[in-house]
Design a protein around this motif. Structure first.
Motif, mmCIF file in Angstrom:
data_model
loop_
_atom_site.group_PDB
_atom_site.id
_atom_site.type_symbol
_atom_site.label_atom_id
_atom_site.label_comp_id
_atom_site.label_asym_id
_atom_site.label_seq_id
_atom_site.Cartn_x
_atom_site.Cartn_y
_atom_site.Cartn_z
ATOM 1 N N PRO A 118 41.002 43.950 22.855
ATOM 2 C CA PRO A 118 42.157 44.712 22.406
ATOM 3 C C PRO A 118 41.897 46.198 22.642
ATOM 4 N N PRO A 119 42.896 46.956 23.059
ATOM 5 C CA PRO A 119 42.677 48.388 23.297
ATOM 6 C C PRO A 119 42.033 49.074 22.100
ATOM 7 N N GLY A 120 40.901 49.752 22.348
ATOM 8 C CA GLY A 120 40.213 50.485 21.293
ATOM 9 C C GLY A 120 39.243 49.674 20.468
ATOM 10 N N ALA A 121 39.133 48.359 20.719
ATOM 11 C CA ALA A 121 38.211 47.518 19.947
ATOM 12 C C ALA A 121 36.770 47.772 20.359
ATOM 13 N N ASP A 122 35.839 47.519 19.429
ATOM 14 C CA ASP A 122 34.419 47.778 19.674
ATOM 15 C C ASP A 122 33.701 46.539 20.204
ATOM 16 N N PHE A 123 34.270 45.922 21.214
ATOM 17 C CA PHE A 123 33.618 44.780 21.859
ATOM 18 C C PHE A 123 34.236 44.582 23.237
ATOM 19 N N VAL A 124 33.598 43.718 24.004
ATOM 20 C CA VAL A 124 34.166 43.302 25.283
ATOM 21 C C VAL A 124 33.904 41.811 25.449
ATOM 22 N N CYS A 125 34.916 41.071 25.899
ATOM 23 C CA CYS A 125 34.781 39.650 26.171
ATOM 24 C C CYS A 125 34.513 39.431 27.650
ATOM 25 N N ILE A 126 33.491 38.648 27.941
ATOM 26 C CA ILE A 126 33.179 38.234 29.307
ATOM 27 C C ILE A 126 33.438 36.734 29.358
ATOM 28 N N GLU A 127 34.455 36.298 30.132
ATOM 29 C CA GLU A 127 35.005 34.957 29.994
ATOM 30 C C GLU A 127 34.942 34.160 31.300
ATOM 31 N N PRO A 128 33.916 33.346 31.490
ATOM 32 C CA PRO A 128 33.891 32.450 32.654
ATOM 33 C C PRO A 128 34.953 31.363 32.498
ATOM 34 N N TRP A 129 35.740 31.159 33.548
ATOM 35 C CA TRP A 129 36.857 30.218 33.492
ATOM 36 C C TRP A 129 36.833 29.236 34.645
ATOM 37 N N LEU A 130 37.345 28.043 34.356
ATOM 38 C CA LEU A 130 37.769 27.073 35.354
ATOM 39 C C LEU A 130 39.198 26.689 34.981
ATOM 40 N N GLY A 131 40.140 27.500 35.415
ATOM 41 C CA GLY A 131 41.536 27.322 35.048
ATOM 42 C C GLY A 131 42.155 28.640 34.635
ATOM 43 N N TYR A 132 43.502 28.661 34.566
ATOM 44 C CA TYR A 132 44.222 29.904 34.299
ATOM 45 C C TYR A 132 45.445 29.650 33.427
ATOM 46 N N ALA A 133 46.019 30.756 32.972
ATOM 47 C CA ALA A 133 47.343 30.709 32.374
ATOM 48 C C ALA A 133 48.365 30.334 33.447
ATOM 49 N N ASP A 134 49.563 29.956 32.991
ATOM 50 C CA ASP A 134 50.643 29.657 33.930
ATOM 51 C C ASP A 134 51.143 30.932 34.599
ATOM 52 N N THR A 135 51.739 30.758 35.767
ATOM 53 C CA THR A 135 52.488 31.837 36.413
ATOM 54 C C THR A 135 53.935 31.746 35.940
ATOM 55 N N GLU A 136 54.558 32.904 35.678
ATOM 56 C CA GLU A 136 55.917 32.914 35.140
ATOM 57 C C GLU A 136 56.860 32.115 36.040
ATOM 58 N N GLY A 137 57.831 31.472 35.414
ATOM 59 C CA GLY A 137 58.770 30.627 36.146
ATOM 60 C C GLY A 137 58.961 29.315 35.425
ATOM 61 N N GLU A 138 59.193 28.238 36.182
ATOM 62 C CA GLU A 138 59.434 26.934 35.584
ATOM 63 C C GLU A 138 58.117 26.204 35.333
ATOM 64 N N LEU A 139 58.132 25.381 34.285
ATOM 65 C CA LEU A 139 56.967 24.567 33.948
ATOM 66 C C LEU A 139 56.758 23.503 35.018
ATOM 67 N N LYS A 140 55.513 23.440 35.542
ATOM 68 C CA LYS A 140 55.165 22.453 36.557
ATOM 69 C C LYS A 140 54.372 21.318 35.920
ATOM 70 N N ASP A 141 54.302 20.199 36.631
ATOM 71 C CA ASP A 141 53.463 19.107 36.154
ATOM 72 C C ASP A 141 52.028 19.591 35.995
ATOM 73 N N PHE A 142 51.376 19.144 34.962
ATOM 74 C CA PHE A 142 50.036 19.613 34.615
ATOM 75 C C PHE A 142 49.055 19.392 35.764
ATOM 76 N N SER A 143 49.242 18.327 36.519
ATOM 77 C CA SER A 143 48.335 18.036 37.639
ATOM 78 C C SER A 143 48.452 19.060 38.755
ATOM 79 N N LEU A 144 49.546 19.837 38.767
ATOM 80 C CA LEU A 144 49.778 20.847 39.797
ATOM 81 C C LEU A 144 49.464 22.254 39.305
ATOM 82 N N LYS A 145 49.014 22.379 38.079
ATOM 83 C CA LYS A 145 48.711 23.681 37.499
ATOM 84 C C LYS A 145 47.590 24.360 38.280
#
Length: 289
Positions: A241-268
């Protein structure tokens, strides 16, 4: 709560979310993990499953049916069972249940194992498909590290250093946490991102393609650092969060959705698939100097 300890580190893990809640450096007496002030951000290091980020309308679509799934998934809010532990190692498991099937229609086991190895903490994710058909999921980590390390220091004394030469192109998010489809190159200095209070004013820095599999949190003035190695992860989120006294380092395999219509989960985008009776493992390692 369960504690693990060796000559270098003492860590504490909460059974809720199998969440790391303390990373204490015994050599210098420092607590390196954010202590979850609820007025700023009420987590320490949540484990993200079966989604990473936000889903359109807080839903996933599977075989034509919609299921309610909140941001970053349900694992971080779930009670895990401790199934094995020693003084330096602990394994937690979350098994599917009627409540998980109502929001994620797959039978699974999700294990999180913590192990101290000298001045490093290994965090191993193990997903097992117990269903009779292919399962789709995403997985990620979200540890938050206290910055600065010492009270007399400033947030701006710190920077992030990537292990390899990078073309750091961040993928932009809208105000609802969905990708816009646009990108922006981040100005860096010798593979560094200097930390500053307004760095995350437009939400997280998300890098979907990286050469590096390690990032260091370093100080311009002292030799102290924290390393986050993520050999099995392809993408990285960096956030506070802006001004917070920490930083998150986040390894990911996957993402948030891209704006638009909901796609089948297998196509995410970034989704993982796991055949029946198969298992999947991914590890990241936190090192303290």
């Amino acid at each position: 709560m369960i504690s693990l300890e060796n000559n270098f580190l003492k860590v504490t893990i909460n059974s809720k979310g199998a969440e790391l809640s303390s990373l204490f450096n015994k050599l210098n007496g420092l607590e390196h993990l954010w202590q979850a002030d609820p007025s700023v951000w009420g987590f320490h290091a949540p484990n993200l499953f079966p989604v990473v980020g936000s889903c359109i309308d807080n839903q996933i679509l599977i075989d034509g049916q919609k299921y309610p799934v909140k941001r970053h998934g349900f694992a971080r809010h779930s009670e895990f069972e401790l199934v094995d532990s020693t003084s330096t190692k602990a394994k937690f498991i979350l098994n599917y249940s009627e409540s998980t099937l109502a929001v994620f229609p797959f039978k699974f086991a999700f294990e999180v194992t913590y192990e101290l190895r000298d001045s490093e903490l290994s965090v191993l994710y193990h997903v097992i498909n117990l269903d009779d058909h292919t399962m789709y999921f995403s997985i990620g980590a979200h540890p938050a590290f206290n910055i600065p390390f010492y009270e007399h220091e400033d947030y701006t004394d710190y920077y992030l250093e990537f292990a390899a030469t990078e073309v750091l192109e961040k993928h932009l998010l809208n105000s609802d946490g969905f990708f816009t489809g646009n990108t922006e190159k981040l100005v860096t200095e010798s593979n560094r991102i200097n930390l500053r209070p307004d760095l995350f004013k437009s939400d997280a820095l998300v890098f979907k393609k990286l050469v590096s599999r390690e990032v260091l949190i370093k100080n311009h003035k002292t030799p102290n650092f924290i390393s986050i190695s993520f050999p099995d992860f392809t993408s990285l989120g960096i956030w506070a969060p802006p001004g917070a006294d920490f930083v998150c380092i986040e390894p990911w395999l996957g993402y948030a959705d891209t704006e638009g219509e909901l796609k089948d989960f297998s196509l995410k985008e970034g989704i993982l698939s796991l055949e029946s009776s198969k298992s999947f493992k991914a590890e990241f390692i936190i090192g303290v100097n």
